[in-house]
Design a protein around this motif. Structure first.
Motif, PDB file in Angstrom:
ATOM      1  N   ALA A   1       0.834  -1.204   0.000  1.00 20.67           N
ATOM      2  CA  ALA A   1       0.000   0.000   0.000  1.00 20.67           C
ATOM      3  C   ALA A   1       0.869   1.254   0.000  1.00 20.67           C
ATOM      4  O   ALA A   1       0.617   2.204  -0.748  1.00 20.67           O
ATOM      5  N   GLY A   2       1.926   1.247   0.817  1.00 17.44           N
ATOM      6  CA  GLY A   2       2.797   2.412   0.889  1.00 17.44           C
ATOM      7  C   GLY A   2       3.568   2.640  -0.398  1.00 17.44           C
ATOM      8  O   GLY A   2       3.628   3.767  -0.912  1.00 17.44           O
ATOM      9  N   VAL A   3       4.146   1.578  -0.940  1.00 18.64           N
ATOM     10  CA  VAL A   3       4.941   1.714  -2.162  1.00 18.64           C
ATOM     11  C   VAL A   3       4.070   2.118  -3.344  1.00 18.64           C
ATOM     12  O   VAL A   3       4.450   2.980  -4.147  1.00 18.64           O
ATOM     13  N   MET A   4       2.878   1.509  -3.461  1.00 18.65           N
ATOM     14  CA  MET A   4       2.019   1.835  -4.599  1.00 18.65           C
ATOM     15  C   MET A   4       1.467   3.263  -4.510  1.00 18.65           C
ATOM     16  O   MET A   4       1.288   3.933  -5.528  1.00 18.65           O
ATOM     17  N   THR A   5       1.232   3.743  -3.299  1.00 13.80           N
ATOM     18  CA  THR A   5       0.826   5.146  -3.139  1.00 13.80           C
ATOM     19  C   THR A   5       1.929   6.069  -3.627  1.00 13.80           C
ATOM     20  O   THR A   5       1.682   7.026  -4.377  1.00 13.80           O
ATOM     21  N   ALA A   6       3.153   5.774  -3.216  1.00 12.56           N
ATOM     22  CA  ALA A   6       4.294   6.596  -3.641  1.00 12.56           C
ATOM     23  C   ALA A   6       4.511   6.504  -5.147  1.00 12.56           C
ATOM     24  O   ALA A   6       4.816   7.509  -5.811  1.00 12.56           O
ATOM     25  N   LEU A   7       4.352   5.303  -5.719  1.00 12.25           N
ATOM     26  CA  LEU A   7       4.560   5.122  -7.158  1.00 12.25           C
ATOM     27  C   LEU A   7       3.497   5.869  -7.959  1.00 12.25           C
ATOM     28  O   LEU A   7       3.810   6.520  -8.964  1.00 12.25           O
ATOM     29  N   GLN A   8       2.243   5.777  -7.520  1.00  7.29           N
ATOM     30  CA  GLN A   8       1.164   6.502  -8.213  1.00  7.29           C
ATOM     31  C   GLN A   8       1.447   8.005  -8.208  1.00  7.29           C
ATOM     32  O   GLN A   8       1.313   8.679  -9.246  1.00  7.29           O
ATOM     33  N   GLU A   9       1.871   8.530  -7.062  1.00 10.21           N
ATOM     34  CA  GLU A   9       2.158   9.962  -6.956  1.00 10.21           C
ATOM     35  C   GLU A   9       3.301  10.361  -7.888  1.00 10.21           C
ATOM     36  O   GLU A   9       3.221  11.396  -8.563  1.00 10.21           O
ATOM     37  N   GLN A  10       4.354   9.545  -7.934  1.00  9.62           N
ATOM     38  CA  GLN A  10       5.490   9.899  -8.776  1.00  9.62           C
ATOM     39  C   GLN A  10       5.117   9.847 -10.259  1.00  9.62           C
ATOM     40  O   GLN A  10       5.483  10.747 -11.022  1.00  9.62           O
ATOM     41  N   LEU A  11       4.399   8.815 -10.668  1.00  4.58           N
ATOM     42  CA  LEU A  11       4.026   8.699 -12.082  1.00  4.58           C
ATOM     43  C   LEU A  11       3.045   9.792 -12.482  1.00  4.58           C
ATOM     44  O   LEU A  11       3.101  10.304 -13.610  1.00  4.58           O
ATOM     45  N   ASP A  12       2.155  10.153 -11.577  1.00  4.54           N
ATOM     46  CA  ASP A  12       1.240  11.266 -11.856  1.00  4.54           C
ATOM     47  C   ASP A  12       2.026  12.558 -12.073  1.00  4.54           C
ATOM     48  O   ASP A  12       1.725  13.352 -12.979  1.00  4.54           O
ATOM     49  N   GLU A  13       3.033  12.776 -11.233  1.00  7.92           N
ATOM     50  CA  GLU A  13       3.842  13.992 -11.339  1.00  7.92           C
ATOM     51  C   GLU A  13       4.607  14.033 -12.655  1.00  7.92           C
ATOM     52  O   GLU A  13       4.759  15.100 -13.276  1.00  7.92           O
ATOM     53  N   ILE A  14       5.081  12.880 -13.104  1.00  7.33           N
ATOM     54  CA  ILE A  14       5.810  12.807 -14.383  1.00  7.33           C
ATOM     55  C   ILE A  14       4.873  13.041 -15.559  1.00  7.33           C
ATOM     56  O   ILE A  14       5.282  13.559 -16.600  1.00  7.33           O
ATOM     57  N   GLY A  15       3.604  12.661 -15.403  1.00  3.75           N
ATOM     58  CA  GLY A  15       2.642  12.819 -16.490  1.00  3.75           C
ATOM     59  C   GLY A  15       2.262  11.525 -17.162  1.00  3.75           C
ATOM     60  O   GLY A  15       1.708  11.533 -18.271  1.00  3.75           O
ATOM     61  N   ALA A  16       2.522  10.404 -16.500  1.00  3.68           N
ATOM     62  CA  ALA A  16       2.075   9.115 -17.027  1.00  3.68           C
ATOM     63  C   ALA A  16       0.613   8.889 -16.651  1.00  3.68           C
ATOM     64  O   ALA A  16       0.120   9.422 -15.658  1.00  3.68           O
ATOM     65  N   ASN A  17      -0.051   8.084 -17.452  1.00  2.00           N
ATOM     66  CA  ASN A  17      -1.451   7.705 -17.190  1.00  2.00           C
ATOM     67  C   ASN A  17      -1.419   6.308 -16.574  1.00  2.00           C
ATOM     68  O   ASN A  17      -1.243   5.314 -17.272  1.00  2.00           O
ATOM     69  N   THR A  18      -1.593   6.227 -15.260  1.00  2.00           N
ATOM     70  CA  THR A  18      -1.340   4.987 -14.535  1.00  2.00           C
ATOM     71  C   THR A  18      -2.587   4.438 -13.862  1.00  2.00           C
ATOM     72  O   THR A  18      -3.342   5.183 -13.237  1.00  2.00           O
ATOM     73  N   THR A  19      -2.792   3.133 -13.996  1.00  2.00           N
ATOM     74  CA  THR A  19      -3.857   2.430 -13.288  1.00  2.00           C
ATOM     75  C   THR A  19      -3.241   1.313 -12.463  1.00  2.00           C
ATOM     76  O   THR A  19      -2.503   0.478 -12.992  1.00  2.00           O
ATOM     77  N   ILE A  20      -3.536   1.303 -11.151  1.00  2.00           N
ATOM     78  CA  ILE A  20      -3.020   0.270 -10.251  1.00  2.00           C
ATOM     79  C   ILE A  20      -4.206  -0.512  -9.690  1.00  2.00           C
ATOM     80  O   ILE A  20      -5.125   0.069  -9.113  1.00  2.00           O
ATOM     81  N   VAL A  21      -4.174  -1.838  -9.862  1.00  2.00           N
ATOM     82  CA  VAL A  21      -5.247  -2.693  -9.350  1.00  2.00           C
ATOM     83  C   VAL A  21      -4.633  -3.854  -8.582  1.00  2.00           C
ATOM     84  O   VAL A  21      -3.474  -4.215  -8.787  1.00  2.00           O
ATOM     85  N   ALA A  22      -5.428  -4.454  -7.697  1.00  7.90           N
ATOM     86  CA  ALA A  22      -5.005  -5.635  -6.943  1.00  7.90           C
ATOM     87  C   ALA A  22      -5.860  -6.816  -7.363  1.00  7.90           C
ATOM     88  O   ALA A  22      -7.069  -6.674  -7.596  1.00  7.90           O
ATOM     89  N   CYS A  23      -5.230  -7.974  -7.463  1.00  8.80           N
ATOM     90  CA  CYS A  23      -5.969  -9.177  -7.869  1.00  8.80           C
ATOM     91  C   CYS A  23      -6.447  -9.984  -6.666  1.00  8.80           C
ATOM     92  O   CYS A  23      -7.098 -11.016  -6.825  1.00  8.80           O
TER      93      CYS A  23
END
Length: 343
Positions: free
Chosen positions: A66-88
């Motif tokens: 949860a912590g790493v994916m929150t940080a990754l989403q924030e970083q990719l958003d800042e860069i300008g990537a269109n990111t979707t993170i899901v859990a199986c």
């Protein structure tokens, strides 16, 4: 005494990190690159701008993820990537469907943290056949452009040797440490990690400890309950080592309660993973946590390294399919620094 132990730990684990790369390269299915800060610095993160990235992981209920994916989403958003993170939710069928959705939506890159690596090989091939880059986190898969992985035996050895250094500081052959090992042999990689822990302790502290309990527990509640039971049978057990965050958090709580927060100098809990709660307990003298074998550092550090992997893969700059993450100790010496980058 504590400062001396920490100095020994830092020296020992730096050596372990260098040795780990050699050991990994000798294994048939895990040859590859040993990552370093310089390795990640080669990535041009600007190539991620405008890219569509799909990420499927085992679970977001785990505090580390949860912590790493929150940080990754924030970083990719800042860069300008269109990111979707899901859990199986640890379902291969669900994960296959998620990857299929990413393929049909036209992702540029798909990252898979597999519930079952073999089960997603075919759908990963479908993605690559469609011109989509694929990265796997945790397993040396075949149908990928890059695998970001750990050698779990070597990680376990690092945990065990860190534990052994503590034992050497406080125990001897006439006063052996009573040790509890918290593992999870139901999962292959965690069994490898547990076996490594046993090997690492023996490497460093042979004859100075006895394992009085070997308990399977992956979450904190189970580890706490198990440790409370173990303390009834073995009230002098003061050293706990294990395969993850749950082992540390749960054992810490049990030992905190049993001692009333008055932790003796010869008591320790040493595991791996890096969560905010682990770091808080490591910094709090009311808990026996003494050390964590971490990876890149904080959630933000791991997110940056993962984003760098994406950039290297998308720019066809990855020199080998397998990239091994390094390990490093987190102790009182650097816990404050690491805590500043947690989510």
């Amino acid at each position: 005494m504590k400062k001396r132990f920490m100095a020994m730990v830092c020296t020992g684990i730096m050596s372990l990190s260098m040795l780990a790369g050699t050991a990994m390269a000798d294994t048939d299915s895990t040859e590859g690159i040993q990552a370093s800060p310089e390795f990640y610095e080669k990535a041009d993160l600007s190539v991620l701008e405008g890219k569509k990235i799909g990420i499927t992981i085992q679970s977001l209920e785990n505090a580390y993820w949860a912590g790493v994916m929150t940080a990754l989403q924030e970083q990719l958003d800042e860069i300008g990537a269109n990111t979707t993170i899901v859990a199986c939710d640890d379902s291969s069928a669900t994960q296959i469907g998620q990857v299929e959705n990413f393929i049909s939506s036209g992702c540029d890159l798909i990252m898979i943290h597999p519930s079952d690596a073999e089960a997603v090989e075919d759908v990963a091939k479908e993605a690559r056949d469609a011109g989509i880059k694929v990265m796997c986190w945790d397993d040396p898969m075949t149908n990928t452009d890059g695998n970001w992985i750990l050698n779990n035996t070597d990680l376990g050895i690092a945990i065990g040797e860190l534990t052994g250094e503590f034992i050497n500081e406080h125990y001897d052959e006439d006063n052996k440490a009573q040790v509890t090992v918290i593992g999870y042999p139901q999962t292959t990689i965690l069994k490898e990690r547990e076996d490594g822990i046993m090997e690492g302790m023996e490497n460093v502290a042979s004859g100075k400890y006895e394992v009085v309990a070997n308990q399977a527990a992956i979450d904190a509640n189970a580890a706490q309950t198990a440790m409370e039971t173990i303390l009834i049978a073995h009230p002098d057990c003061k050293v706990v080592t294990g395969i993850g965050a749950g082992a540390m958090i749960g054992a810490d709580e049990a030992l905190n309660i049993s001692t009333g927060g008055e932790i003796p100098e010869d008591m320790a809990v040493i595991t791996t993973d890096v969560t905010k709660q682990q770091l808080e307990q490591l910094a709090d003298p009311a808990y026996p946590a003494k050390g964590i074998i971490g990876f890149e550092g904080s959630d933000e550090d791991t997110a940056n390294a993962c984003a760098s992997m994406f950039a290297l893969i998308l720019s066809d700059s990855l020199e080998d399919q397998n990239v091994f993450r390094g390990v490093a100790p987190i102790t009182l010496d650097n816990v404050e620094e690491i805590s500043g980058g947690m989510k």
